[in-house]
Scaffold this motif. Structure first.
Motif, mmCIF file in Angstrom:
data_model
loop_
_atom_site.group_PDB
_atom_site.id
_atom_site.type_symbol
_atom_site.label_atom_id
_atom_site.label_comp_id
_atom_site.label_asym_id
_atom_site.label_seq_id
_atom_site.Cartn_x
_atom_site.Cartn_y
_atom_site.Cartn_z
ATOM 1 N N GLU A 336 13.487 2.308 -7.236
ATOM 2 C CA GLU A 336 13.034 2.163 -5.851
ATOM 3 C C GLU A 336 12.250 0.868 -5.648
ATOM 4 O OE1 GLU A 336 12.694 6.973 -4.929
ATOM 5 O OE2 GLU A 336 10.881 5.793 -5.302
ATOM 6 N N PRO A 343 22.527 1.198 -3.646
ATOM 7 C CA PRO A 343 23.260 2.274 -2.963
ATOM 8 C C PRO A 343 23.171 3.635 -3.644
ATOM 9 C CG PRO A 343 24.782 0.869 -4.150
ATOM 10 C CD PRO A 343 23.429 0.228 -4.286
ATOM 11 N N GLN A 345 20.538 6.761 -5.475
ATOM 12 C CA GLN A 345 19.189 7.305 -5.454
ATOM 13 C C GLN A 345 19.044 8.342 -6.560
ATOM 14 O OE1 GLN A 345 18.790 8.990 -1.545
ATOM 15 N NE2 GLN A 345 20.530 10.377 -1.798
ATOM 16 N N LYS A 355 23.701 7.049 -1.819
ATOM 17 C CA LYS A 355 22.890 7.227 -0.616
ATOM 18 C C LYS A 355 23.785 7.540 0.582
ATOM 19 C CE LYS A 355 19.001 4.256 -1.917
ATOM 20 N NZ LYS A 355 18.268 2.997 -1.619
#
Length: 355
Positions: A336, A343, A345, A355
């Motif tokens: 993060e 793209p 997470q 994402k």
């Protein structure tokens, strides 16, 4: 339509679906592996039960994939070889490490589920050319795939269950395929792209230690040496045709990323380093990253981070399950922070999704 005929058609279709080839593949990557030291001869530090327990906590996960990879740090050699100059003196430098493990420890790698190991790292030349030759012989006899030495094993194509995997492994050290010879790197990966279904590149690159968890996107320096630019090289590898890039070398986990739909792990840290290597704090984090990719395109679909931490004393340590998810939390935060526009997470439970 006749009921019996319709039922027969449905059953036939169900049977066909059940036996249809899967459209995805699962691939596991881990970091550095050094299972014990038999050097110096007068003071070896080998794991308990001759290494039988090194992978006891992780083998159930490592075996549960279509392909499992890791980095073999050091050489496989029972005795002999010429240690690098800084380790020959009884007054050796505190920054000098020579990693030599017993040849028959290949059985632990096979038992744990490894299909391929990189031999391209800054410790594969610790015992000169004799050490490299002996390592290759031990891996050949075990029928364990490997690549990364310059000239003698620059790449490997491994066929498993009808899928051809192409491997190229790079580091910053002489005697290996280096990240600095970019033209050769691109040609090697392009060659694999033309002859393989899935191409995997590994890179032993970046500065080392707990101060270097972040990606700088610039060339990194450690102990006065150029340790390369992991961000740049990973993209070069994918542009050349790689489907997956697994990084190691910094001895700590780093962020993960996606580029052109292809998965990148910038560093997977220390995984099973039974002695000598520092495992305090984040250097003891030993993540397992398992990803699912499209079988035809190599594109990332989803993944999972499993959190393990190395614990124990020299000769008695191994990756242990971490129910608190320390590896997941760290890699989530780093991704993060370092790649905010990525793209993918990471969820709190380690699930990796688009994402």
């Amino acid at each position: 339509m006749n009921l019996f005929k319709a039922t027969g058609i449905c059953l036939a279709m169900s049977a066909m679906a059940a036996f249809a080839e899967p459209e995805t593949l699962t691939v596991i990557g881990v970091g550095d592996i050094m299972m014990g030291l038999n050097f110096p001869e007068e003071k070896p530090v080998l794991p308990k039960q001759d290494g039988e327990l090194v992978f006891s906590e992780v083998k159930d996960i490592l075996r549960d994939a279509d392909l499992t990879t890791g980095n073999l740090e050091g050489v496989l050699m029972n005795k002999g070889g010429l240690p690098k100059p800084c380790c020959r003196s009884t007054k050796k430098s505190g920054n000098c490490y020579c990693f030599r493990s017993p040849e028959n420890y290949t059985r632990h790698l096979l038992d744990a589920g490894f299909d391929y190991v990189s031999v391209s790292n800054n410790h594969s030349g610790d015992f000169g050319s004799e050490g490299r030759i002996c390592t290759q012989r031990a891996l050949d006899e075990a029928k364990l795939a490997y690549a990364g030495f310059e000239k003698s094993c620059e790449y490997k194509i491994l066929e498993l269950n009808g899928v051809r995997y192409g491997f190229a492994s790079f580091s910053v050290s002489s005697g290996t395929l280096t990240v600095f010879d970019t033209e050769k790197a691109k040609k090697t990966i392009a060659l694999l792209r033309d002859s393989s279904d899935i191409v995997i590149a590994t890179m032993h690159i970046g500065a080392e230690g707990s101060k270097y968890t972040h990606i700088t996107r610039e060339s990194e320096t450690f102990l006065g040496d150029n340790r390369g630019n992991p961000y740049q090289f990973a993209r070069l590898a994918i542009d050349a045709g790689a489907d997956i890039v697994f990084g190691h070398g910094p001895h700590v986990p780093r962020a993960i990323d996606l580029y052109k739909g292809k998965f990148i792990a910038y560093s997977l840290g220390n995984f099973a380093t039974s002695t000598s290597v520092n495992i305090q704090g984040v250097t003891g984090y030993a993540p397992i990253v398992k990803i699912t990719i499209d079988k035809k395109t190599g594109d990332f679909k989803e993944g999972q981070i499993y959190s393990f931490i190395q614990k124990g004393n020299n000769g008695d340590r191994k990756p242990n399950r971490d129910d608190k998810g320390a590896c997941i939390k760290l890699m989530k935060e780093l991704t993060e922070q370092d790649i905010p526009k990525s793209p993918i997470q990471i969820a709190d439970d380690g699930k990796i999704t688009l994402k």
